[in-house]
Motif scaffolding. Structure first.
Motif, PDB file in Angstrom:
ATOM      1  N   SER A  47      40.803  37.643  70.205  1.00 29.46           N
ATOM      2  CA  SER A  47      41.693  36.576  69.747  1.00 29.46           C
ATOM      3  C   SER A  47      43.145  37.020  69.692  1.00 29.46           C
ATOM      4  O   SER A  47      44.052  36.197  69.856  1.00 29.46           O
ATOM      5  CB  SER A  47      41.255  36.085  68.357  1.00 29.46           C
ATOM      6  OG  SER A  47      39.945  35.575  68.386  1.00 29.46           O
ATOM      7  N   ASN A  48      43.374  38.305  69.469  1.00 27.61           N
ATOM      8  CA  ASN A  48      44.736  38.807  69.280  1.00 27.61           C
ATOM      9  C   ASN A  48      45.176  39.727  70.413  1.00 27.61           C
ATOM     10  O   ASN A  48      46.128  40.498  70.260  1.00 27.61           O
ATOM     11  CB  ASN A  48      44.827  39.569  67.951  1.00 27.61           C
ATOM     12  CG  ASN A  48      46.166  39.373  67.258  1.00 27.61           C
ATOM     13  OD1 ASN A  48      46.876  38.408  67.516  1.00 27.61           O
ATOM     14  ND2 ASN A  48      46.502  40.282  66.371  1.00 27.61           N
ATOM     15  N   VAL A 348      49.791  30.908  72.895  1.00 29.76           N
ATOM     16  CA  VAL A 348      50.062  32.104  72.092  1.00 29.76           C
ATOM     17  C   VAL A 348      51.486  32.599  72.355  1.00 29.76           C
ATOM     18  O   VAL A 348      52.206  32.995  71.427  1.00 29.76           O
ATOM     19  CB  VAL A 348      49.038  33.212  72.404  1.00 29.76           C
ATOM     20  CG1 VAL A 348      49.403  34.503  71.675  1.00 29.76           C
ATOM     21  CG2 VAL A 348      47.635  32.767  72.003  1.00 29.76           C
ATOM     22  N   GLY A 367      47.812  34.844  67.093  1.00 29.43           N
ATOM     23  CA  GLY A 367      46.469  34.873  67.669  1.00 29.43           C
ATOM     24  C   GLY A 367      45.483  33.968  66.964  1.00 29.43           C
ATOM     25  O   GLY A 367      44.427  33.634  67.525  1.00 29.43           O
TER      26      GLY A 367
END
Length: 566
Positions: A47-48, A348, A367
């Motif tokens: 996710s990040n 993002v 994120g």
């Protein structure tokens, strides 16, 4: 009854007896807990990833988005490879624990990169999230790509194999359906938790602590999984359906000079299986029928196949035809995944340039923005099952078809791209009016939420619609391919999103490293227009497609309603 039928019944009875001793609901806590742990570990880094690449490795923002899309594509295509290996050689249990170990090794490398200074570039002096002054060395790049390969292989190998193994613990379809509901609920819940809690730790405490939490979740999930081994029903490799489909193509090519017969006795239906004289292979893709035509040397005296790559059963031929018939519909959804991949990665990057403060002390992690898409999909799925579909049935007297649901998903997807373009126009106008190039634009990051909510609603329509369509239309021998088709769709979509972004970066000036100097809105408008064209292609494919198993589906629905009344 033929010998093969008796043999098949005996094997089925033996399998059910084995599942009575092993498997069942006692395995449920082990499998669900394992899924939660591995999903937490995977979501914590995935996710990040864009933020990590930009802040820790000083990679250009568009390049970071490209790498993110490639990794996402790998995690979606590796399940297909894992499923083939599990079906053909090792079985689901072995694939899951090996994949978990591979993922753990990759997370340990990430932890080392976060704690050992020499394994990553030095930090920028100005602490800018867009710093690209200090580039990584070749050794540091090699360490990064090795870690990404390991975690991608580990996550991809375990994610959907866990779904298959869990379903195999139950013999009743109703129990399998309940398991799948819990499986997807746990998958979404764990993804939301990792995309918020772990990502927050990475952004506000340290990357080392974030990766440490991922390692703890991975280890815990693996331990719980192994503790349940004595309770599992462990499936034996049965051979991949892809191999059986490949045999049809090879056999039909080898028999390219054989005349296609119009007589049923000339075809091979299987050892001990009796067919009516009028049951011939279908006329569509007629050349494939050669694969099932019997010639001298194909069949042994006991009725079995002498060489599987020289002759196939009629059922194998029809299975491949089913796949060919549905491929146009399947291909029309590739652009859906492509546009989603483009939007999620670029959102993002937009978030990194916007005001992410919630109050004076809390800063929303870039994120974590994708959580809004996951949550909207989860809420819509619940509303659809408990409100929309029952209401639809009462009003029009029947349920919506999978093709209708997929079509609605196309519309929401196009709308999301259009909203993304409008929001980006607003963000750029704000940046230019305040001359904020290279720094944070005074516009709240929550302007990006509507586009993510809309695309999440679209996913709630088209992805379940596709799974329903494939499970409904595929024969029994290919049911396991329904999930694989979706996984391949997502993987190809992310790879294409990488190619599309790279193309526009090369031929236009819309995607510079500082997106405040670009025209990201033009990118979204192009994707929206392509989505409209693709929707027209989908409508053409849907109009020409004929359901093959409508009667079966309607019968199942009547049986289900009768059971509910009782």
């Amino acid at each position: 009854m033929g010998s093969s039928s008796v043999s098949g019944d005996g094997e089925a009875q033996l399998q059910n007896t084995t599942k009575a001793k092993h498997g069942g609901w006692i395995t449920f806590p082990f499998i669900i807990a394992t899924l939660a742990g591995l999903t937490l570990a995977g979501g914590g880094w995935l996710s990040n990833l864009i933020v990590y690449l930009i802040e820790e490795f000083h990679i250009y923002s568009i390049d970071a988005a490209q790498i993110n899309n490639v990794v996402n594509g790998c995690t979606s295509l590796f399940p297909v490879v894992g499923a083939i290996i599990a079906d053909s050689f090792l079985g689901s249990f072995t694939i899951i624990w090996i994949s978990s170990l591979i993922s753990l090794l990759g997370l340990i490398l990430f932890l080392l990169m976060a704690t050992v200074d020499g394994l990553r570039p030095q930090n920028c002096q100005n602490n800018s999230s867009l710093c690209t002054a200090i580039t990584p060395s070749k050794a540091q790049y090699a360490m990064l790509y090795l870690a990404l390969t390991l975690v991608a292989v580990g996550l991809g190998g375990s994610r959907f194999t866990m779904a298959t193994m869990g379903a195999n613990q139950f013999t009743r379809a109703k129990h399998q359906e309940t398991y799948f509901n819990w499986y997807f609920f746990t998958l979404y819940l764990a993804t939301v938790a990792s995309s918020t809690a772990i990502v927050y730790v990475e952004d506000n405490v340290s990357w080392a602590w974030g990766f440490g939490l991922c390692i703890m979740a991975n280890v815990l999930g693996l331990i719980i999984f192994l503790l349940g081994k004595r309770y599992y029903y462990i499936d034996r490799p049965q051979g991949s359906p892809f191999t059986r489909l490949a045999q049809v193509i090879v056999a039909s090519f080898r028999k390219k000079k054989v005349t296609v017969s119009s007589q049923s006795p000339d075809y091979y239906y299987g050892d001990g299986i009796q067919k009516k004289i009028d049951e011939l292979p279908t006329k569509s893709f007629r050349l494939l029928n050669r694969a099932a035509v019997k010639i001298e040397g194909d069949i042994l005296p006991n009725g079995s196949i002498a060489k599987p790559w020289n002759i196939c059963t009629v059922q194998q031929v029809e299975d491949l035809k089913t796949l060919f018939r549905i491929l146009p519909l399947w291909s029309s959804s590739i652009l859906l995944s492509t546009s989603i991949g483009i939007q999620l990665s670029l959102s993002v990057l937009q978030a990194l340039t916007m005001d992410r403060h919630l109050g004076p002390h809390f800063k929303f992690p870039a994120g974590s923005l994708l959580v809004f898409s996951l949550v909207s999909t989860s809420i819509c799925l619940s509303l659809f099952d408990h409100f929309l579909w029952p209401t639809c049935k009462k009003i029009i007297g029947r349920n919506s078809t999978p093709l209708q649901r997929i079509g609605i998903g196309h519309v929401f997807n196009v709308a999301s791209m259009a909203v993304s373009a409008l929001v980006e126009m607003k963000r750029l106008a704000t940046a230019h009016s305040h001359d904020f190039q290279g720094s944070v634009v005074p516009l709240s990051v929550f302007w990006l939420v509507p586009q993510l909510v809309i695309v999440g609603i679209g996913e709630a329509f088209h992805f379940p619609g596709q799974v329903a369509l494939y499970y409904q239309e595929f024969p029994t021998s290919l049911k396991s391919m329904a999930t694989a088709m979706i996984s391949m769709l997502i993987g190809i979509g992310f790879y294409l999103s990488t190619a599309v972004i790279d193309l526009f970066r090369r031929v236009t000036t819309w995607l510079p490293n500082d997106i405040n100097n670009g025209k990201l809105d033009n990118m979204y408008w192009v994707v929206a227009v392509l989505g409209v064209i693709n929707f027209g292609y989908y409508l053409l494919c849907a109009c020409l497609y004929e359901y093959k198993n409508v009667e079966t589906v309607e019968t199942d629905e009547i049986d289900r309603q009768t059971e509910n009344r009782l």
